[in-house]
Design a protein around this motif. Sequence first.
Motif, short mmCIF file in Angstrom:
data_model
loop_
_atom_site.label_atom_id
_atom_site.label_comp_id
_atom_site.label_asym_id
_atom_site.label_seq_id
_atom_site.Cartn_x
_atom_site.Cartn_y
_atom_site.Cartn_z
N ARG A 35 0.84 -1.20 0.00
CA ARG A 35 0.00 0.00 0.00
C ARG A 35 0.87 1.25 0.00
N ALA A 36 1.91 1.28 0.82
CA ALA A 36 2.79 2.44 0.88
C ALA A 36 3.52 2.64 -0.45
N SER A 37 3.92 1.56 -1.06
CA SER A 37 4.60 1.65 -2.35
C SER A 37 3.65 2.19 -3.43
N ALA A 38 2.41 1.71 -3.44
CA ALA A 38 1.43 2.18 -4.42
C ALA A 38 1.11 3.66 -4.21
N GLU A 39 0.98 4.08 -2.94
CA GLU A 39 0.69 5.48 -2.65
C GLU A 39 1.85 6.38 -3.09
N ALA A 40 3.08 5.92 -2.89
CA ALA A 40 4.24 6.71 -3.30
C ALA A 40 4.28 6.85 -4.81
N LYS A 41 3.98 5.76 -5.54
CA LYS A 41 3.97 5.84 -7.00
C LYS A 41 2.84 6.73 -7.50
N ALA A 42 1.68 6.68 -6.85
CA ALA A 42 0.55 7.53 -7.25
C ALA A 42 0.88 9.00 -7.01
#
Length: 110
Positions: A35-42
């Motif tokens: 989730r943290a990785s996806a939020e950072a990419k978004a």
Amino acid sequence: MASGGDDDERPIGELFGQLIDEGKAYAKAELGLARASAEAKADAAKKPALYGVASFLFLIAGVVVLCMTLALALATLVGPLAGGLIASLITFGIAYGLFLLARHEAERLK
């Protein structure tokens, strides 16, 4: 009398319970990481997306100005109504050609 190693042994049910609890904790940690990785990419993609949308809007404005210029130039030769209709037909023709190209490419994917 029992040997000293018997005190360290736990029932198999308790071991499985501990294994399940640790597995759940690991899964939650992995989910949090994903989730943290996806939020950072978004978050990183927001600014380029906004610039892309803005450039697309300016592209549309440029096409409208080009069509209006064509209509006004033709208006001096054939009149305002005919100039506007000819410019519209040219624009619709280009749009139809691009539609046919897109449909052909979509059919190739099947």
